[in-house]
Design a protein around this motif. Structure first.
Motif, PDB file in Angstrom:
ATOM      1  N   PHE A   5      56.222  23.196  44.682  1.00  0.00           N
ATOM      2  CA  PHE A   5      57.268  24.202  44.507  1.00  0.00           C
ATOM      3  C   PHE A   5      58.633  23.540  44.292  1.00  0.00           C
ATOM      4  CE2 PHE A   5      54.623  27.322  47.259  1.00  0.00           C
ATOM      5  CZ  PHE A   5      53.895  27.694  46.130  1.00  0.00           C
ATOM      6  N   PHE A   6      58.727  22.231  44.560  1.00  0.00           N
ATOM      7  CA  PHE A   6      60.018  21.543  44.380  1.00  0.00           C
ATOM      8  C   PHE A   6      60.132  20.966  42.981  1.00  0.00           C
ATOM      9  CE2 PHE A   6      59.435  21.443  48.990  1.00  0.00           C
ATOM     10  CZ  PHE A   6      60.628  22.015  49.379  1.00  0.00           C
ATOM     11  N   THR A   7      58.960  20.671  42.365  1.00  0.00           N
ATOM     12  CA  THR A   7      59.027  20.077  41.020  1.00  0.00           C
ATOM     13  C   THR A   7      59.046  21.158  39.950  1.00  0.00           C
ATOM     14  OG1 THR A   7      56.634  19.950  40.942  1.00  0.00           O
ATOM     15  CG2 THR A   7      57.774  18.016  41.769  1.00  0.00           C
ATOM     16  N   THR A  54      52.211  22.727  47.489  1.00  0.00           N
ATOM     17  CA  THR A  54      51.670  22.405  46.163  1.00  0.00           C
ATOM     18  C   THR A  54      51.257  23.691  45.469  1.00  0.00           C
ATOM     19  OG1 THR A  54      49.589  22.029  47.269  1.00  0.00           O
ATOM     20  CG2 THR A  54      50.801  20.077  46.641  1.00  0.00           C
ATOM     21  N   TYR A  55      51.233  23.624  44.153  1.00  0.00           N
ATOM     22  CA  TYR A  55      50.813  24.778  43.357  1.00  0.00           C
ATOM     23  C   TYR A  55      49.343  25.040  43.595  1.00  0.00           C
ATOM     24  CZ  TYR A  55      54.349  26.712  40.342  1.00  0.00           C
ATOM     25  OH  TYR A  55      55.403  27.433  39.860  1.00  0.00           O
ATOM     26  N   ALA A  56      48.977  26.318  43.718  1.00  0.00           N
ATOM     27  CA  ALA A  56      47.577  26.658  44.045  1.00  0.00           C
ATOM     28  C   ALA A  56      46.618  26.076  43.019  1.00  0.00           C
ATOM     29  CB  ALA A  56      47.420  28.161  44.130  1.00  0.00           C
ATOM     30  N   GLU A  57      46.959  26.248  41.733  1.00  0.00           N
ATOM     31  CA  GLU A  57      45.976  25.828  40.729  1.00  0.00           C
ATOM     32  C   GLU A  57      45.884  24.309  40.607  1.00  0.00           C
ATOM     33  OE1 GLU A  57      49.666  27.224  38.425  1.00  0.00           O
ATOM     34  OE2 GLU A  57      48.490  27.818  40.162  1.00  0.00           O
ATOM     35  N   THR A  58      46.945  23.605  40.977  1.00  0.00           N
ATOM     36  CA  THR A  58      46.889  22.147  40.804  1.00  0.00           C
ATOM     37  C   THR A  58      46.444  21.445  42.073  1.00  0.00           C
ATOM     38  OG1 THR A  58      49.161  21.899  41.467  1.00  0.00           O
ATOM     39  CG2 THR A  58      48.763  22.171  39.117  1.00  0.00           C
ATOM     40  N   ALA A  59      46.252  22.232  43.134  1.00  0.00           N
ATOM     41  CA  ALA A  59      45.838  21.595  44.383  1.00  0.00           C
ATOM     42  C   ALA A  59      44.514  20.860  44.198  1.00  0.00           C
ATOM     43  CB  ALA A  59      45.698  22.636  45.480  1.00  0.00           C
ATOM     44  N   VAL A  60      43.726  21.361  43.231  1.00  0.00           N
ATOM     45  CA  VAL A  60      42.406  20.750  43.021  1.00  0.00           C
ATOM     46  C   VAL A  60      42.524  19.430  42.260  1.00  0.00           C
ATOM     47  CG1 VAL A  60      40.091  21.222  42.140  1.00  0.00           C
ATOM     48  CG2 VAL A  60      41.565  23.101  42.879  1.00  0.00           C
ATOM     49  N   GLU A  61      43.478  19.397  41.338  1.00  0.00           N
ATOM     50  CA  GLU A  61      43.564  18.211  40.474  1.00  0.00           C
ATOM     51  C   GLU A  61      44.234  17.057  41.203  1.00  0.00           C
ATOM     52  OE1 GLU A  61      45.771  19.513  37.130  1.00  0.00           O
ATOM     53  OE2 GLU A  61      44.647  21.361  36.951  1.00  0.00           O
ATOM     54  N   LEU A  62      43.481  16.465  42.136  1.00  0.00           N
ATOM     55  CA  LEU A  62      44.081  15.386  42.932  1.00  0.00           C
ATOM     56  C   LEU A  62      44.147  14.084  42.128  1.00  0.00           C
ATOM     57  CD1 LEU A  62      42.405  16.159  46.338  1.00  0.00           C
ATOM     58  CD2 LEU A  62      44.771  16.529  45.708  1.00  0.00           C
ATOM     59  N   SER A  63      43.385  14.063  41.023  1.00  0.00           N
ATOM     60  CA  SER A  63      43.389  12.824  40.226  1.00  0.00           C
ATOM     61  C   SER A  63      44.797  12.573  39.680  1.00  0.00           C
ATOM     62  CB  SER A  63      42.394  12.960  39.089  1.00  0.00           C
ATOM     63  OG  SER A  63      42.696  14.136  38.367  1.00  0.00           O
ATOM     64  N   ASN A  64      45.507  13.663  39.417  1.00  0.00           N
ATOM     65  CA  ASN A  64      46.877  13.548  38.919  1.00  0.00           C
ATOM     66  C   ASN A  64      47.747  12.920  40.005  1.00  0.00           C
ATOM     67  OD1 ASN A  64      49.214  13.821  37.618  1.00  0.00           O
ATOM     68  ND2 ASN A  64      49.026  16.026  37.213  1.00  0.00           N
TER      69      ASN A  64
END
Length: 1765
Positions: A1540-1542, A1524-1534
């Protein structure tokens, strides 16, 4: 337990029996009976009142008390215990009146419960009773009589805490003066109670036999009896004398009972002990009554004399003595000779059976009380008695116990003296005592060393002294005459046994030491009995009775006092007074004996060399050193040896036999074979010296001896002995201080040091003795003075120091560990022991050398660890001594001064590597911590000050730091320069040595850290200066591009040692630091400016704090380099207003410069540099202002065109012009970036033409790239080209509208072409250099150049004319120019610099789709003739791939699949992996652009080379577990996090912040492409992999990739524009299904393709929908075919469907199936059946036939089995 109203257990509805029974009785009879005892005697116990009437209790007693009293009658122990504690508490807390209500019922309860079996209950009862007494006080009186008997028994309880509680209660009730009165008041009741307990009670009457076990009943009975006996004794002792008579009757009746006398023989020792105590008390208090009962008392006591129970014994012996004293005719009632004495004898022979300390002190009083009639015949009786006592000594128990042994010996001598006193004049007895008792006794003790501890010799000495004194005092008396004879006899006999012990060649060691101890004690009687015995043991013969204890004293009769006793008293005191003098009666025989023994030993030594006798002789001479003994030892020998000696010595020898003996005998013995312990010989030497008359004589002798006669080890022992005893020291002081010994020792030191350095050949012990001697004379002090003369101490230390200094220079080969080790020991002892005496200069030099050895690394000193440790301890002890000197003596210390100087030189000489610096710092740490212990707090500050360099020294060290640090700030535009300053560089040979500035700042920071921890304040702003220099060092390191490993190690070391800015700032006051930095920045600029920026960045300083220092902007102008750099560094942190003010200051000067001023710092260059710095931080949004400056630049070009470096050679250009060009180019780049308003055509022309001209300059001056400013010029030129490329690349129709009309076409046709035609050849030549690192300054221009090249359009790339590059034997279908391009660029994917790899990838990526068509044109040549046709992708890429595979095997080969490897960004491995993955991306791009048929051939090639398998294994080592992207790892609500595949991978050259994710993301991207474009091959690999890998791949793909791919696949079907004739295709995203409907004429076929959850790994399932007009068999065949196509073809679903439709169409066209694969079109290479059998005419695919023939090993037709031609 016992609570009535508690919730009961289920089913148990009735209360406990005891409670129920009490209630019933109360109901029926109206009373609660007072159960006191059981059985017959109940009626007699009238003294305990039973309580009448339960109602009375109810009315009189408080309800709470009633409850408690009821609980007390329970059986359960815990209930009783708690109730009693509760009762005590209530007594304390309730009112007196309420408590008084309990008193009538208390006696009954107390009398019963105070005898309870449980000791805790008894203790609690007494404690509660005390509380009751304290509350009710005198109201207890009416109940005393009923209580007192039991109360006395309680005080004699066998459980001590209970007894002491009862005594406390008793004392609370009656003060000591009133106690006899109280006892007298109740005496009759007490006596009755106790008598009943002793006579009437039995175990069964005291306890209920039905409820109490027998064991418990007996225990209680025995306890009650014991307590009763002891209570009777207490009663007797407490009763006043006048009350005794009234009790006589009671006692008479008690003593008349036989049961009472039987207690003396009772089996329980406590009862016997209590009985004997009572008997003693009876004898003492009622002697008359006892005399009447003599016939019972005597046997009862005297016949128990052998009772050896430790409890009984003391009481028994007391009773024995009282009986003998009280009852004169006691011996009439026992047979002494047959009954008593044999028993006594048995006990004594057995050593008192372990009770010697108790029994033996009673023996003297016992025999003194025996009447003469009993002891006749006296001789035999005493002989037997003493023999028994001596026999007791030989028991093992006595030998092992010191106290028991002492008791026996003491008793023996007491009795011996007593008998001697009684029998003086009776010769037989006198002889018997000496010959048969005393001498054998001494003999026995001499043989057994264990008995010699029992102070026998002291007792003997005391006995002899008493006899001698007596004989002396009463000279004419007959007794004195007898004593003389006794003493004469004693000495004769003693002499015999001593001679017997010594007169043996192999004399027994113990006996010999025994004899010598005995003689020593006899010679010095003052060491008589030490007071280490109990007082009881001290016997005085004033009286014939002992003072055994206080109670005895009262009843000891005064018989037996006689004149002898009192004389003895005076005699002992006399001896003590004149103990110094030996009685003449002893002196003569003792001396004779000594002479005799000495002579005998001497003969043995001479004849048999007996060491044992020599030792004995030594101890004899130590105690008896008289010339007489020596004279006798010499005999008639002639003085031969002494004649050759100096005159004084010869005279002395003539005069003094001791000296003669010394020379004739002792020297010979000392120099004989070296004994390990010759200390006793040295003792003889001291004995001889004692016989000299004065100190000078002794000095002559010793000086003479050390000149030649004495060996070193003997000298060592002489000095050691002098140190260990002050009287010996006094004998030899002049000699020790004398010059002969001093010189000798100095020579020894010299010899040892030089010998040691030459060779360590001699034995180590040879050295260690001599070193020990040196150590001793240096470290031993007597009364704060050296042992030897101080001048010699100084000389020895100088010697040691010289040796160490030489040792410092020695190489490893000439190792001298041994001498260093010895010197350490000597110095350590010297420093440790020197107290108060000042250090000498030489010892300070020694200390400095020791410190230096410790502060240098092992590589230099070659010392092993243990020695370094020793050295450290040694110098620390020295420094410790130095700072603890009295007064301020250390201020004159040269050590502190010189060590500071040495440290300063060490760090400034640039000769230290990390290891050396570490060692130095730890030594300094130790030194400073020791200095901290000084009382003078300034000492440390002064020391730091003396190490601190001056300002000019600091400047010099800063100058010598290599200048590469400038590279980064220059490239990043943080600083601007217009002169060359790169003089110094890291020299190859010094790659390990740290620059002096780093060492010095580290050392001083360390020192400051130690000082700050102790809150020591430094003077002259030293702290700020040191911190500033440390920051300078760290900033210098931080700015370096590729710091060498040793510098990184240096910074790590500082971190480990906590030498950090934060630490220093936290500990000290650094208020002036910022001002200091600011001043230096304004003065010098460069690194100082960067330090301020760094501090602001790291939040150590806020920008407001900095603001205070630049309030006046004018202060920065006119510009100097320092001012300019300061502004440039502060720019990022200034507010917009501040920047605007600076810009306002800069613009006017830009307008009117001459050519010279353009290039100066205070001219165009400086002001433009500041303008650029402000612009870089995007703080200028004023378009007009920017255009204005652009116009100024255009005007400069008009006026001074030669300043602009267009297409020229830079080798002659001055750095100032280069500097201003760099700033102009920088401005143009920034202008393009941030200016939004449109430009005029002339402005565009100026920018674009200048850019191309500067690029030409760059391209032409490639040889000068090593010059930093030229490199920088190249960088900014490429940057400008890049900005322009980016601008035009991102141009949208809107922006194009604002541009001049022909600009875009001009750009494309001319400028873009111009840029790339310059840069592509430049790239090719630049990458041929040696240094390939991306981070090295020489390659700085690669970044902007490569970034510019990524914008190259495909057509320009194809039209580039590069030098032809073809490889021999390379199979290719490509035209020459394309092959050259590939061969030139592809190898650059292996280049070490990332920008090159990415630029090459971007260029090749544009080419890839063009390449497959060349293979397609030649496809015909790959006919069916080949068995398994395969075609290689571009050869240039494949040869590159094989190289990369080898490299990757080295990097990743050893790591198991599934274990994730983190590749360090920009490392060598990083470049290998990056190149490998980019190459695969290109191959996959190429693969995707090819047609189905080509793909089949390429994939066959890949399968043969196994390249894809290797790739997949590597990918599973490189892809992260969680992509997963480092910065979006936090936004689990999404719901769908970005992975890296998307997300598409942006391969940027400039952006380095994402570098750590580069490889993982790229690996995921490649895996995604592989799955998408080569699904069949991946599936094949996955199915054939081992189980662990299989599971890892399946899990990862299902979780992260399948959804993405399925969605893309379904989307591509939905959005596909491909139209099939006669087939429609639909897709359902939610169910992951694709439906295909095929219609031809009347036939309708519907197929449903289902994608698996782990697509594309799992197999795709094909299900049937509608089918019309197709036979089942055919239908199945077709479904199977589609399934096969989808599984085995490397393409999308649409491509698979197209293939299948083609196959069905061919079937309907009449083409027959191949009868091997039952398909028209081959599933892998898409060919039709062409090979026909000659016999059956059936056609087959050539690939199918090939497989058939190879697998069956036959060449027959599959159908007709005829041979296939």
């Amino acid at each position: 337990m016992g609570g009535k109203n508690k919730q009961r257990t289920k089913g148990n509805l009735r209360p406990s029996n005891s409670g129920r029974a009490a209630e019933l009785l109360a109901k029926e009879q109206g009373t609660v009976p007072g159960f006191i005892g059981f059985g017959t005697s109940q009626s007699d116990l009238g003294y305990v009142p039973a309580i009448q009437g339960a109602e009375e209790i109810d009315s009189l007693v408080d309800s709470d008390f009633r409850m408690v009293l009821r609980k007390l009658s329970k059986k359960d122990v815990t209930t009783k215990l708690k109730a009693m504690q509760e009762f005590g508490t209530m007594c304390t807390e309730r009112d007196t009146e309420i408590v008084k209500g309990v008193l009538p019922y208390w006696p009954r309860i107390f009398c019963k419960i105070s005898l309870d079996h449980d000791r805790r209950v008894r203790e609690a009862t007494q404690q509660a009773f005390e509380k009751l007494i304290l509350k009710v006080k005198k109201h207890l009186a009416p109940y005393l009589k009923s209580l007192m008997g039991y109360w006395l028994m309680a005080q004699c309880d066998t459980y001590t805490p209970a007894a002491s509680a009862a005594k406390d209660a008793f004392e609370a009730a009656f003060p000591p003066s009133k106690q006899p009165e109280a006892i007298a008041f109740c005496k009759d009741e007490i006596a009755s109670v106790l008598q009943d307990h002793l006579i009437k009670e039995t175990p069964d009457t005291l306890s209920d036999p039905q409820t109490v076990p027998e064991e418990e009943r007996e225990a209680k009975f025995y306890r009650v009896v014991t307590c009763s006996l002891l209570a009777l004794k207490k009663l007797l002792c407490l009763l006043p004398d006048n009350e005794l008579d009234s009790l006589e009757e009671k006692f008479k009746s008690l003593l008349s009972q036989n049961k009472f006398w039987k207690y003396g023989k009772h089996s329980i020792p406590q009862i016997r002990s209590a009985y004997f105590e009572l008997v003693s008390a009876l004898c003492q208090r009622i002697p008359q009554l006892m005399k009447e009962e003599a016939s019972k008392v005597s046997p009862s006591v005297l016949l128990s004399i052998d009772d050896s129970d430790p409890i009984v014994c003391p009481a028994l012996w007391e009773a024995v003595l009282y009986t003998l004293t009280t009852i004169e005719d006691c011996w009439l009632h026992v047979n002494a000779k047959k009954s008593v004495f044999p028993k006594l004898s048995a006990v004594v022979r057995e050593g008192g059976r372990g009770l010697a300390t108790v029994i033996y002190p009673y023996l003297l009083p016992f025999i003194s009380k025996l009447p003469q009639t009993i002891t006749d015949p006296k001789l035999d009786f005493f002989k037997n008695f003493l023999t028994s006592v001596v026999a007791g000594l030989s028991t093992e128990r006595i030998k092992t116990s010191f106290s028991e042994c002492s008791a026996v010996i003491s008793a023996f001598f007491e009795c011996l003296r007593f008998i001697m006193q009684q029998s003086l004049g009776e010769e037989e007895i006198e002889e018997m005592l000496v010959n048969d008792q005393l001498i054998p006794f001494i003999d026995a003790v001499l043989k057994d060393a264990r008995l010699q501890d029992g102070q026998l010799f002291n007792h003997l000495a005391e006995t002899l002294s008493s006899w001698e004194a007596k004989a002396d005092v009463e000279k004419d008396d007959k007794k004195a005459h007898s004593l003389d004879k006794v003493l004469l006899n004693f000495w004769e006999r003693l002499s015999e046994i001593c001679v017997e012990k010594i007169n043996e060649p192999e004399a027994d060691v113990k006996s010999v030491s025994g004899v010598s101890n005995l003689l020593q004690v006899l010679q010095k009687p003052k060491s008589s009995l030490k007071s280490n015995k109990k007082k009881v043991g001290k016997v005085r013969f004033a009286d014939e009775l002992p003072e055994s204890n206080k109670e005895n004293e009262k009843c000891v009769s005064s018989e037996g006092e006689n004149s002898e006793g009192s004389e003895l008293m005076t005699e002992t005191s006399l001896t003590h007074n004149c103990s110094e003098l030996i009685s003449p009666l002893r002196k003569k025989p003792l001396e004779d004996l000594v002479c005799k023994l000495a002579m005998m030993s001497f003969n043995y030594v001479n004849e048999q060399k007996s060491e044992q006798h020599l030792r004995f002789l030594s101890t004899l001479l130590s105690s008896f050193s008289s010339t007489q003994v020596f004279k006798m030892l010499l005999g008639d020998e002639k003085q031969s040896t002494v004649k050759a000696k100096p005159l004084e010595v010869a005279r002395l020898a003539q005069k003094n036999p001791a000296v003669q003996f010394l020379y004739q005998k002792l020297i010979g013995w000392l120099n004989e074979d070296p004994r390990k312990d010759a200390g006793f010989l040295v003792d003889i030497l001291y004995s001889a010296l004692r016989c000299c008359d004065n100190d000078m004589e002794r000095k002559y002798i010793l000086d003479d001896l050390i000149e030649g006669d004495l060996k070193w080890n003997s000298i060592l022992q002489v000095i050691e002995k002098a140190c260990s005893s002050s009287d010996k020291h006094a004998l030899v002081t002049p000699w020790l201080k004398g010059e002969i010994l001093g010189e000798k020792l100095t020579t020894l030191a010299d010899h040892l040091c030089s010998k040691d350095l030459e060779s360590s050949g001699s034995s180590e012990s040879y050295f260690s003795e001599r070193w020990a001697l040196l150590s001793l004379v240096l470290s031993q002090h007597v009364k704060n003075d050296y042992l030897i003369g101080e001048v010699y101490v100084e000389r020895i230390i100088v010697k040691l120091h010289e040796t160490l200094s030489k040792g410092k220079e020695l190489s490893e080969a000439e190792n001298n560990d041994l001498s260093v080790s010895f010197i350490c020991d000597v110095a350590y002892n010297y420093f440790s022991s020197a107290k108060g005496c000042l250090l000498m200069p030489s010892s300070e030099d020694l200390l400095l050398t020791l410190f230096q050895l410790c502060a240098q690394s092992k590589e230099k000193t070659h010392l092993p660890d243990f020695l370094v440790c020793k050295l450290k301890n040694t110098w620390l002890s020295g420094v410790n001594l130095l700072i603890h000197q009295t007064g301020n003596a250390y201020k004159q210390s040269t050590f502190l001064c010189l060590s500071a100087l040495w440290l300063k030189n060490q760090v400034q000489s640039s000769s230290l590597d990390i290891k050396s610096l570490q060692v130095l710092l730890s030594a300094v740490d130790d030194l400073l911590n020791t200095l901290l212990e000084s009382e003078d707090t300034n000492l440390l500050g002064v020391y730091i000050g003396s190490v601190m360099p001056s300002n000019s020294e600091w400047e010099k060290m800063r100058q010598s730091l290599p200048m590469q640090w400038l590279h980064r700030p220059l490239l990043e535009g943080r600083l601007s320069l217009n002169y060359e300053c790169f003089k110094t560089d890291f020299k190859e040979q010094d790659t390990k040595k740290l620059p002096s500035h780093l060492c010095t700042s580290a050392l001083l920071s360390k020192m400051v850290l130690v000082a700050l921890k102790k809150e020591i304040v430094l003077e002259n702003n030293e702290l700020e200066k040191i911190i500033a220099e440390l920051l300078y060092s760290l900033q210098w390191y931080e700015e370096l591009d590729n710091p060498p490993v040793f510098l990184t190690g240096f910074c790590e070391m500082l971190q480990k040692m906590n030498i950090t800015y934060d630490n220093l700032r936290g500990l000290g006051n650094t208020s002036g630091l910022l001002q200091l930095l600011f001043n230096r920045s304004m003065e010098n600029g460069t690194l100082w400016s960067l330090i301020i920026a760094k501090l602001i960045l790291s939040r150590s300083v806020s920008s407001d704090e900095v603001k205070r220092h630049y309030r006046r902007k004018e202060g920065f102008f006119p510009l100097t380099e320092g001012n300019m750099h300061t502004i440039q560094s502060l720019c990022p942190f200034l507010s917009k207003e501040d920047k605007k003010e600076f810009i306002a200051q800069c613009i006017p000067p830009l307008l009117a410069w001459t050519k010279e001023d353009l290039c100066s710092t205070n001219g165009g260059f400086g002001h433009l540099a500041i303008f650029n710095s402000c612009l870089q931080t995007r703080s200028i949004d004023d378009g007009e202002l920017l255009h204005g400056i652009l116009k100024i630049l255009i005007s400069w070009k008009k006026d001074h065109e030669d300043v602009f470096l267009f297409s020229c050679n830079l080798s002659e250009v001055s750095p100032e012009i280069l500097g201003v060009n760099i700033e102009i180019i920088r401005f143009l780049s920034l202008f393009l970036k941030y200016c939004s308003s449109p430009l005029a055509e002339s402005e565009w022309d100026f920018i674009m033409c200048s850019m191309l001209a500067w690029l030409e300059t760059t391209s032409e001056n490639q040889a000068l790239y090593s010059v930093p400013l030229v490199q920088l010029f190249a960088c900014v030129s490429c940057d400008l080209a890049c900005e322009l490329s980016a601008f035009f690349d991102s141009a949208t129709p809107d922006t194009i509208g604002n541009l001049p009309v022909n600009l875009i076409s001009e750009w494309k046709e001319f400028f873009s072409q111009g840029i790339h035609s310059l840069l592509l050849p430049l790239l090719v030549t630049a990458t041929e250099s040696e240094d390939k690192s991306e981070t090295s300054f020489q390659n700085a221009m690669l970044k902007p150049m490569c970034e510019t090249l990524t914008y190259i359009p495909k057509d320009q790339l194809l039209s580039q004319k590069l030098p032809s590059r073809l490889v021999a034997g390379q199979k290719t279908n490509l035209p020459e120019y394309l092959q050259t391009l590939l061969n030139t660029l592809a190898p650059l994917l292996l280049y070490r610099a990332r920008p090159v790899q990415i630029a090459v990838y971007h260029m090749l990526y544009k080419l890839m789709p063009e390449l497959p068509q060349y293979d397609q044109d030649n496809l015909k040549s790959y006919g069916d003739e080949e068995e398994e046709p395969a075609l290689s992708p571009p050869a240039a890429l494949m040869s590159l791939l094989s190289t990369q595979e080898d490299l990757l095997e080295n990097v990743l080969g050893c790591i198991p699949v599934g274990q994730i490897v983190t590749i360090k960004p920009l490392s060598e491995d990083f470049c290998y992996v990056l190149g490998y993955l980019l190459t695969w991306k290109l191959i996959l791009t190429f693969f995707k652009a090819a047609s189905s048929q080509l793909r089949a051939l390429y994939s066959m090639y890949l399968r043969k080379t196994k390249s894809l398998n290797k790739l997949l294994y590597h990918l599973f080592r490189l892809m992260p577990e969680n992509p997963t992207y480092a910065e979006t790892a936090v936004e689990l609500s999404n719901k769908d996090p970005k992975t890296f595949f998307t997300e598409e991978l942006q391969l940027s050259i400039r952006e380095t912040s994402t570098l750590p994710y580069h490889i993982p993301h790229l690996a995921c991207s490649v895996y995604h492409m592989t799955l998408k474009d080569l699904p069949a091959m991946v599936r094949l690999w996955w199915n054939s992999s081992e189980k662990r890998v299989f599971n890892i791949v399946d899990r990862f793909t299902s979780k992260y990739v399948s959804n993405v791919l399925s969605f893309q696949e379904i989307s591509s079907v939905q959005t596909s524009t491909q139209l099939f004739n006669g087939m429609t295709v639909k897709a359902r995203a939610t169910t992951r299904e694709v439906m295909a409907t095929y219609t031809i004429e009347d036939i309708v076929i519907e197929l449903i393709i289902q994608l698996p959850s782990n697509y594309p790994l799992g197999s795709i399932t094909v299900e049937s929908g509608k089918r019309v007009g197709v036979a089942v068999q055919q239908w199945r065949n077709w479904m199977l075919q589609l399934s096969t196509y989808l599984t085995h073809q490397n393409g999308s679903i649409m491509e698979g469907l197209a293939l299948w439709k083609n196959n069905v169409d061919k079937r309907f066209e009449g083409v027959e199936d191949c009868m091997i694969c039952f398909s028209v079109i081959h599933g892998f290479n898409y060919s039709l059946p062409k090979k026909a059998c000659r016999t059956c005419k059936k056609k087959f695919h050539s690939a199918c036939l090939y497989k058939w023939f190879t697998s069956s090993n036959k060449s027959t037709c599959p159908l007709c089995r005829e041979t296939f031609f």
